[in-house]
Design an enzyme around this catalytic site. Structure first.
Site, PDB file in Angstrom:
ATOM      1  N   LYS A   1       0.833  -1.204   0.000  1.00  0.00           N
ATOM      2  CA  LYS A   1       0.000   0.000   0.000  1.00  0.00           C
ATOM      3  C   LYS A   1       0.872   1.260   0.000  1.00  0.00           C
ATOM      4  O   LYS A   1       0.588   2.218  -0.712  1.00  0.00           O
ATOM      5  CB  LYS A   1      -0.952  -0.028   1.214  1.00  0.00           C
ATOM      6  CG  LYS A   1      -2.047  -1.073   1.041  1.00  0.00           C
ATOM      7  CD  LYS A   1      -2.798  -1.411   2.317  1.00  0.00           C
ATOM      8  CE  LYS A   1      -3.740  -2.595   2.056  1.00  0.00           C
ATOM      9  NZ  LYS A   1      -4.413  -3.097   3.251  1.00  0.00           N
TER      10      LYS A   1
ATOM     11  N   GLN B   1      -4.769  -1.796   9.541  1.00  0.00           N
ATOM     12  CA  GLN B   1      -4.586  -3.101   8.901  1.00  0.00           C
ATOM     13  C   GLN B   1      -5.128  -4.238   9.764  1.00  0.00           C
ATOM     14  O   GLN B   1      -4.827  -4.334  10.949  1.00  0.00           O
ATOM     15  CB  GLN B   1      -3.084  -3.316   8.612  1.00  0.00           C
ATOM     16  CG  GLN B   1      -2.777  -4.576   7.839  1.00  0.00           C
ATOM     17  CD  GLN B   1      -3.399  -4.595   6.442  1.00  0.00           C
ATOM     18  OE1 GLN B   1      -3.280  -3.640   5.677  1.00  0.00           O
ATOM     19  NE2 GLN B   1      -4.083  -5.672   6.110  1.00  0.00           N
TER      20      GLN B   1
ATOM     21  N   ASP C   1     -11.207   2.523   4.009  1.00  0.00           N
ATOM     22  CA  ASP C   1     -11.412   1.072   3.925  1.00  0.00           C
ATOM     23  C   ASP C   1     -12.906   0.750   3.775  1.00  0.00           C
ATOM     24  O   ASP C   1     -13.266  -0.362   3.405  1.00  0.00           O
ATOM     25  CB  ASP C   1     -10.904   0.416   5.219  1.00  0.00           C
ATOM     26  CG  ASP C   1      -9.810  -0.599   4.954  1.00  0.00           C
ATOM     27  OD1 ASP C   1      -9.600  -0.941   3.772  1.00  0.00           O
ATOM     28  OD2 ASP C   1      -9.182  -1.042   5.921  1.00  0.00           O
TER      29      ASP C   1
END
Ligand code: NAP
Length: 295
Positions: free
Chosen positions: A49, A93, A116
């Protein structure tokens, strides 16, 4: 059979975003990446990422709290990022250590910075077909893959295997939306579904997101169907340097022989997830700039 090449489509999206970010004068979009502990898969996902962000011109800020961080400390960290005007998007994460309630953490991220798309408000906006929210990256990536491969879901029977909050439920809602490219007739299956193969065999478009290596076999797929394989499973393989190989939820070799289109693993849905995260980050930047101008 056509292979749906996620690497190629993601590369095109990344090039589009790079041009968009290059045209932004002044401060560039900024993505905060929070990785708790040293989970090997998380380390590699966050690195990927970071690398993609750099390629596009998005600034990334990587925060690495120790595995011993308490839930209260993690909330405080997220609150600080929520309040930081220089941060546009926040990604925590997954997986988080067992002592931390992941859903509560996702809810703590401001809906305006939730790139997200896991926050309750953003999932609700998907159900309401409200484009001001953020769609979770994997389902958003699947819709983009289908659109860019010329697959229109209108009038099609879409069967989704899996009902998780991050893939199954949002992709079912997206396929069901009353808008161009969607308008599918959707069936969602899970571990309590009876006679699963009879349902999957009816699918014009089959989306497998269950996390079971090569679960979907040729007998479960209608000839001519479009098959999207979301699964990423590590299967032990001593012949590999890593000691494992990656495989999807679909038995690719046999299913590919009879379907119209299929995504490979790796190289299908996976690369799209990162591309959509970047797209959401640029969107968050634009929305925050608009809000700052009182728009
Ligand atoms: P998850 O949270 O574990 O959910 C799995 C779903 O599959 C559940 O709804 C479960 O049913 C259902 N299921 C499990 N076994 C089943 C069976 N035998 N028959 C029917 N349904 C079954 O998984 P997830 O997070 O959605 O992820 C699914 C897969 O996608 C994993 O391999 C994951 O690594 C992969 N993934 C890939 C990406 C990417 O970027 N490519 C992103 C996210 C996830 P119940 O609800 O009844 O338990």
């Amino acid at each position: 059979m056509d292979l749906i090449d996620g690497n190629q489509i993601a590369t095109a999206i990344i090039a589009e975003l790079k041009a968009e970010v290059a045209a932004i004068g002044g401060r560039k979009p900024c993505l905060a990446l929070v990785r708790v502990g040293e989970d090997p898969a998380s380390i590699s996902y966050v690195k990927k990422k970071e690398k993609t962000a750099a390629e596009i011109g998005v600034t990334s800020r990587v925060i690495l709290p120790p595995v011993s961080i308490t839930q209260a400390e993690l909330f405080k960290l997220i609150d600080d990022l929520n309040a930081d005007a220089a941060v546009d998007g926040i990604l925590v994460q997954s997986p988080l250590p067992k002592h931390i309630d992941e859903v509560k953490v996702f809810r703590r991220v401001s809906p305006d910075k939730d790139v997200d798309g896991f926050n309750t408000i953003n999932l609700g906006k998907v159900a309401q077909e409200d484009d001001t929210g953020f769609v979770a990256c994997t389902p958003a990536g699947i819709m983009e893959l289908l659109a860019r491969s010329g697959v229109d879901l209108k009038g099609k029977h879409v069967v989704v295997l899996g009902r998780s909050l991050i893939v199954g439920k949002p992709i079912a809602l997206l396929a069901l939306q009353k808008r161009a490219g969607a308008n599918g007739t959707v069936t969602v299956c899970h571990s309590a579904t009876a006679n699963l193969p009879a349902i999957t065999r009816q699918a014009d478009v089959l989306i497998a997101a269950i996390g079971r290596p090569e679960f979907v076999t040729a007998e479960m797929v209608k000839p001519g169907a479009v098959v999207i394989d979301v699964g990423v499973n590590r299967v032990p393989d001593p012949s590999k340097k890593t000691g494992y190989r990656l495989t999807g939820d679909v038995a690719f070799a046999t299913v590919a022989r009879q379907c119209a289109k299929i995504t490979p693993v790796p190289g299908g849905v996976g690369p799209m997830t990162v591309a959509m995260l970047m797209k959401n980050t640029v969107k968050a930047f634009r929305m925050q700039a608009l809000a700052a101008r009182g728009g």
